[in-house]
Design a protein around this motif. Structure first.
Motif: not given
Length: 634
Positions: A415-438, A472-473
């Motif tokens: 998620a950090g790699t995706l976030w830093s790329s600027g490609a999909d910030g919302h997707g990176a945050a959602t991905e990481l939050w779903n990982a935290l929930r799991a 984390l992001l």
């Protein structure tokens, strides 16, 4: 639209002034025609033809001339990427910013259905919507399945291969005036009147009463709502006298049916824009008859300003859904092919990065980082090689699938790699939050909320978790063991406060990054030399729709039927100058994805193919002016 905006909104002098203000290139005849059109029509736009710029320009002119305080413009797209780009363009001007508030609406088709149809229907039943999210539904469904009321269903799915998918994919469809429970991709393997069928329906409806839904549920709920309340149709169509549909080629049959029901019989002007050759979603072919896109006689934008003649010539050869001659009016770019075998597959991405560093100006790379794209994310059970992105990028974990990460730190890195790329910030945050929930599972009661429902105040557990999520992001790709230990201590404390009940924590241990493991094992000998300053970002071709890259690498992957390889099939079609319409349906589907990928870059396009399949086409590629490199010979 009489009375909703000034009649001279698209007058020549106003258009020319807006073009100059925005610093745009002069418009060609086709662009002028679409811009000044005030009637219902379709526009077929080649990749990079300035479609989104033209939409933004038209909306800015319309906003500047809008006079109605109660009727608005409705702009709909299939993806958040396209919606965000349109929003950014209209927000750049003071007049355009008026479109971001009432009475106007800019959003995805999904959000439109939520806002005006499905959510009002759910709330009318007294249900508070907790989440509309497939991942959140999956977690809630698996947890509820453990209840004694569902013992027969649980016993059945436990005996099936991938049986839990029957439960996690339970979806509403609208049939004969009722909401019926079915599977997301296929019917459940039992009748609705059996014990398992009744328990599946009960589980699904229980979660619905709790406000937990899948994305697809909302379309069925909206269909039922329109059937039960026909007065909604004239109300919504009167609210929006002008509708612009972007990315029309990806509108599903269900989505089109809903939009058609609301707007087709009304005086609303509907302008549909897209590129039929980029229709990559599974049910796009289901849109047929009067709804097909583009309709006969549609306007066209054939010139791409994203890339030059060489990439344009390749794109034209890969237009498999509809013949399309793309003209390259952008930078003179380069097309290259990398041939590899099992021993050199992991050299493909580093080689591509070095090629990009040499052939693309650094400022261009920094503005639009290079991307690595493939049709598949993870390996399947087939012995065929290569199957997916993971064959080229050891340790690659598909985004949006937190359970695929064995430990949380891997999810944070991805998620950090995706976030830093600027490609999909919302997707990176959602991905990481779903990982935290799991990773933090409540032992009793309901699961943790969706990201959108977390409180934002730093004085609350939700707000403090948001702060840690941002940390984390921002630093997820660089944590060492000591800093990770401190982070997990804070996370454990705040997640317990957020859940307000006992939690089970799993997968919090620290593991070295895949690159560190490979380096320690001496596995980066050839690829580690001359590491470029701008690294590439891996992901699926599907996720890159609508994006523009400085350089793009398309990785050969196994197509859906497991019998052919997408890039090799594309190279064969180009070398043999075959008729796309005569190709097998499976080949056309695979090459259609490749088309989307090859039309992303401005300067450098690289295709990776296994040497055993691609070598035979090398001579034709070289004759076309491509750069062909065999990694097995270096």
């Amino acid at each position: 639209m009489t009375g909703t905006y000034l009649p001279d909104a698209f007058a020549t002098h106003k258009v020319e002034a807006m073009v100059e203000l925005l610093g745009l290139d002069p418009l060609d005849a086709e662009q002028w025609d679409f811009l000044q059109s005030k009637t219902t029509q379709d526009l077929q736009a080649a990749p990079g033809s300035g479609k989104t710029t033209l939409i933004g320009l038209k909306l800015a002119l319309m906003a500047d001339a809008w006079t109605s305080a109660t009727c608005g413009v409705c702009v709909l797209s299939h993806t958040n990427t396209a919606k965000n780009e349109i929003t950014a363009r209209v927000a750049a001007l003071a007049a355009g910013r008026s479109l971001l508030r009432y009475p106007h609406f800019i959003g995805t088709i999904q959000s439109f259905v939520h806002t005006f149809l499905a959510l009002p229907a759910v709330r009318a039943r007294g249900v508070e919507v907790r989440s509309v999210d497939d991942a959140a539904f999956e977690t809630a469904a698996i947890r509820l399945l453990q209840h004694p009321d569902y013992s027969t269903l649980r016993s059945f799915v436990e005996r099936q291969r991938d049986g839990t998918g029957i439960v996690t994919g339970a979806t509403f469809v609208y049939k004969d005036g009722e909401l019926v429970v079915t599977g997301s991709t296929r019917e459940p393997p039992f009748r609705a009147d059996t014990a398992s069928g009744k328990q599946l329906s009960h589980l699904k409806r229980t979660l619905a009463r709790r406000g937990v839904f899948r994305y697809q549920d909302m379309y069925a709920i909206a269909q039922q709502y329109l059937a039960q309340h026909p007065g909604i149709v004239p109300a919504v169509s009167a609210r929006f006298p002008f509708v612009l549909l972007d990315e029309m080629q990806d509108t599903s049959a269900t989505q089109h049916e809903l939009l058609d029901r609301v707007f087709a019989s009304s005086p609303t002007v509907v302008q549909r824009v897209g590129d039929t050759n980029q229709g990559i979603y599974s049910d796009a072919d289901a849109v047929s008859g009067p709804a097909s896109f583009p309709l006969s006689g549609a306007a066209e934008l054939p010139v791409s300003r994203r890339f030059g003649p060489q990439i344009a010539a390749l794109a034209s050869r890969l237009a498999v859904r509809r013949p399309q001659q793309v003209h390259g009016g952008g930078p003179d770019g380069q097309v290259a092919v990398l041939l590899f075998d099992e021993d050199t597959a992991t050299d493909v991405v580093p080689t591509f990065e070095r090629m990009a560093a040499v052939s693309v100006p650094e400022d261009v790379l920094l503005e639009r980082p290079p991307r690595v794209l493939g049709a598949r994310q993870g390996r399947g059970n087939s012995p065929a090689y290569p199957q997916s992105i993971s064959c080229y990028v050891p340790g690659y974990t598909p985004p949006g699938r937190p359970m695929a990460h064995r430990v949380l730190v891997d999810a944070a890195r991805a998620a950090g790699t995706l976030w830093s790329s600027g490609a999909d910030g919302h997707g990176a945050a959602t991905e990481l939050w779903n990982a935290l929930r799991a990773s933090f599972v409540p032992l009793t009661g309901e699961g943790l909320p969706a990201l959108a429902r977390l409180e934002r105040s730093a004085a609350t557990p939700g707000g403090r978790v948001r702060i840690l999520l941002r940390e984390l992001l921002t630093h997820g790709a660089t944590f060492d063991e000591a800093s990770w230990s401190m982070m997990t201590e804070q996370l454990t404390l705040q997640m317990k406060l957020l859940a307000d009940r006992p939690l089970k924590a799993v997968g919090l241990e620290f593991t070295p990054a895949a690159a560190e493991v490979a380096a320690a094992a001496g596995g980066v000998s050839r690829s580690s030399a001359a590491v470029p300053a701008v690294r590439s970002v891996p992901g699926t071709i599907q996720s890159a729709k609508g994006e523009t890259h400085a350089a793009t690498l398309i990785l050969e992957c196994l197509e859906k039927t497991g019998k052919k390889f997408d890039v090799s099939e594309a190279l064969r079609m180009v070398a043999e100058v075959s008729d796309p319409q005569q190709e097998l349906k499976s080949v056309r589907a695979a090459v259609q994805l490749v088309f989307v990928g090859v039309t992303r870059p401005t300067h450098l396009l690289v295709l990776a193919a296994h040497r055993d399949r691609g070598k035979r086409y090398a001579e034709a590629m070289i004759d076309a002016g491509w750069d062909v490199r065999d990694l097995t010979e270096h």
